[in-house]
Design a protein around this motif. Structure first.
Motif, short mmCIF file in Angstrom:
data_model
loop_
_atom_site.label_atom_id
_atom_site.label_comp_id
_atom_site.label_asym_id
_atom_site.label_seq_id
_atom_site.Cartn_x
_atom_site.Cartn_y
_atom_site.Cartn_z
N ASP A 145 0.83 -1.20 0.00
CA ASP A 145 0.00 0.00 0.00
C ASP A 145 0.87 1.25 0.00
O ASP A 145 0.57 2.23 -0.69
CB ASP A 145 -0.90 0.00 1.24
CG ASP A 145 -1.75 1.25 1.32
OD1 ASP A 145 -2.60 1.43 0.43
OD2 ASP A 145 -1.55 2.05 2.24
N PHE A 146 1.98 1.21 0.74
CA PHE A 146 2.88 2.37 0.74
C PHE A 146 3.68 2.43 -0.56
O PHE A 146 3.74 3.46 -1.22
CB PHE A 146 3.84 2.29 1.93
CG PHE A 146 4.87 3.38 1.92
CD1 PHE A 146 4.54 4.65 2.38
CD2 PHE A 146 6.14 3.16 1.44
CE1 PHE A 146 5.48 5.67 2.37
CE2 PHE A 146 7.08 4.17 1.43
CZ PHE A 146 6.75 5.42 1.89
N ARG A 147 4.30 1.30 -0.94
CA ARG A 147 5.20 1.31 -2.09
C ARG A 147 4.48 1.65 -3.39
O ARG A 147 4.99 2.38 -4.22
CB ARG A 147 5.88 -0.06 -2.23
CG ARG A 147 7.02 -0.26 -1.26
CD ARG A 147 7.79 -1.48 -1.64
NE ARG A 147 7.06 -2.70 -1.36
CZ ARG A 147 7.41 -3.89 -1.82
NH1 ARG A 147 8.45 -4.02 -2.59
NH2 ARG A 147 6.71 -4.97 -1.52
N MET A 148 3.29 1.09 -3.58
CA MET A 148 2.58 1.30 -4.84
C MET A 148 1.75 2.57 -4.82
O MET A 148 1.92 3.46 -5.64
CB MET A 148 1.68 0.09 -5.14
CG MET A 148 2.46 -1.18 -5.41
SD MET A 148 1.37 -2.55 -5.81
CE MET A 148 0.68 -1.98 -7.34
N ASN A 149 0.86 2.68 -3.84
CA ASN A 149 -0.08 3.79 -3.87
C ASN A 149 0.57 5.15 -3.67
O ASN A 149 0.29 6.08 -4.40
CB ASN A 149 -1.18 3.56 -2.83
CG ASN A 149 -2.14 2.45 -3.24
OD1 ASN A 149 -2.18 2.09 -4.41
ND2 ASN A 149 -2.85 1.90 -2.30
N HIS A 150 1.45 5.26 -2.70
CA HIS A 150 1.99 6.58 -2.39
C HIS A 150 2.85 7.13 -3.52
O HIS A 150 2.82 8.32 -3.81
CB HIS A 150 2.79 6.52 -1.08
CG HIS A 150 1.93 6.39 0.12
ND1 HIS A 150 1.55 7.44 0.92
CD2 HIS A 150 1.32 5.29 0.67
CE1 HIS A 150 0.77 7.01 1.91
NE2 HIS A 150 0.62 5.72 1.77
N LYS A 151 3.61 6.28 -4.18
CA LYS A 151 4.48 6.75 -5.26
C LYS A 151 3.70 6.93 -6.56
O LYS A 151 3.81 7.95 -7.23
CB LYS A 151 5.63 5.75 -5.47
CG LYS A 151 6.59 5.71 -4.29
CD LYS A 151 7.72 4.73 -4.56
CE LYS A 151 8.68 4.68 -3.38
NZ LYS A 151 9.78 3.71 -3.61
N ILE A 152 2.92 5.92 -6.92
CA ILE A 152 2.21 5.97 -8.19
C ILE A 152 1.10 7.01 -8.16
O ILE A 152 0.91 7.78 -9.11
CB ILE A 152 1.64 4.58 -8.56
CG1 ILE A 152 2.79 3.60 -8.80
CG2 ILE A 152 0.74 4.66 -9.79
CD1 ILE A 152 2.34 2.18 -9.05
N ASN A 212 7.56 10.48 -13.70
CA ASN A 212 7.04 9.18 -14.12
C ASN A 212 8.16 8.25 -14.57
O ASN A 212 8.05 7.04 -14.46
CB ASN A 212 6.00 9.35 -15.23
CG ASN A 212 6.58 9.31 -16.62
OD1 ASN A 212 6.77 8.24 -17.22
ND2 ASN A 212 6.89 10.47 -17.16
N VAL A 213 9.26 8.82 -15.08
CA VAL A 213 10.35 7.97 -15.59
C VAL A 213 11.15 7.33 -14.46
O VAL A 213 11.92 6.40 -14.71
CB VAL A 213 11.29 8.77 -16.51
CG1 VAL A 213 10.55 9.27 -17.73
CG2 VAL A 213 11.93 9.95 -15.76
N SER A 214 10.98 7.80 -13.23
CA SER A 214 11.71 7.22 -12.10
C SER A 214 10.78 6.50 -11.12
O SER A 214 11.20 6.12 -10.03
CB SER A 214 12.49 8.31 -11.36
OG SER A 214 11.62 9.33 -10.88
N THR A 215 9.52 6.32 -11.53
CA THR A 215 8.54 5.66 -10.67
C THR A 215 8.07 4.37 -11.33
O THR A 215 7.38 4.42 -12.36
CB THR A 215 7.33 6.57 -10.41
OG1 THR A 215 7.78 7.81 -9.86
CG2 THR A 215 6.35 5.91 -9.44
N PRO A 216 8.43 3.20 -10.80
CA PRO A 216 8.01 1.95 -11.42
C PRO A 216 6.51 1.72 -11.28
O PRO A 216 5.91 2.05 -10.25
CB PRO A 216 8.80 0.88 -10.64
CG PRO A 216 9.10 1.51 -9.32
CD PRO A 216 9.27 2.98 -9.60
N GLY A 217 5.91 1.16 -12.31
CA GLY A 217 4.51 0.74 -12.23
C GLY A 217 3.48 1.73 -12.73
O GLY A 217 2.29 1.43 -12.73
N VAL A 218 3.91 2.93 -13.19
CA VAL A 218 2.94 3.93 -13.63
C VAL A 218 2.16 3.44 -14.85
O VAL A 218 0.93 3.45 -14.86
CB VAL A 218 3.63 5.28 -13.94
CG1 VAL A 218 2.63 6.26 -14.55
CG2 VAL A 218 4.24 5.86 -12.68
#
Length: 219
Positions: free
Chosen positions: A65-72, A166-172
């Motif tokens: 929840d932190f790794r995916m939601n907060h960054k993406i 977006n280029v430094s955030t995996p999963g966008v």
């Protein structure tokens, strides 16, 4: 030595749709652990208690929840302009020794048209051209003799501007295309640069696709 937590995380990460559902907290952990139990016991080579799997899934879901939601979500909330164009035609030709010259002739022919859509891309064996239907006859004219592999009409494009992080955030991209897949939207083409991407869908699905992408800004 493999741990239950490591094996559980590896199992989840190999199943993207399950990964996202777990991150969103919309999946029953007890039922999931029951389905996972035989595979995990086989990989670990020993009996595993279902409760241990549930605990590992709970810890993993909180971390995801932190790794995916907060960054993406941070990236998606900063999506820029969304542009829609309709009445497009998508051509795919086989690569040949003459096709670049014909593309140059086409570009020279359309350069004075100020309100048309045109883009092209080239792979190892295919060249793709997407163009407004109003000037598609120019493609038919200039590409006589080239091997046409596919031609799709009645398409629309949605172009999305993305923030620079977006280029430094995996999963966008995965997150965006997953939402489109969940709605059953068929994507004919994807065209991208560093900070924007364009998808081609049928005219019938463009309204729904636009809504899905627009709604990402408010998740």
């Amino acid at each position: 030595m493999k741990t239950i937590a490591a094996v559980v995380e590896n199992y989840i990460e190999t199943k993207p749709f399950l990964l996202n559902a777990l991150a969103q907290g919309i999946i029953n952990l007890t039922s999931l652990s029951r389905n996972m139990l035989p595979d995990l016991q086989q990989e670990l080579g020993k009996d595993v208690k279902q409760g241990a799997i549930v605990m590992a899934l709970k810890r993993l879901s909180e971390d995801l929840d932190f790794r995916m939601n907060h960054k993406i979500v941070k990236v998606l909330k900063n999506i820029g302009e969304i542009t829609v164009r309709s009445s497009l035609v998508d051509y795919t030709f086989a690569v040949s020794d003459t096709i670049l010259n014909k593309q140059a002739d086409l570009i020279a022919d359309i350069k004075n048209y100020t309100d048309i859509f045109y883009t092209s891309s080239r792979g190892v064996s295919e060249t793709n051209i997407v163009i407004s239907e109003s000037v598609s006859q120019l493609v038919d004219k200039h590409f006589v003799g080239e091997k046409l592999l596919h031609k799709f009409e009645n398409l629309a494009s949605i172009t999305v501007k993305l923030p620079k992080d977006n280029v430094s955030t995996p999963g966008v991209y995965y997150f965006i295309f997953q939402r489109l897949a969940w709605e059953g939207i068929i994507i004919n083409e994807v065209i991208s640069t560093s900070f924007e991407f364009t998808i081609l869908v049928s005219d019938e699905e463009v309204d729904l696709a636009f809504k899905v992408i627009k709604d990402l800004k408010s998740i």
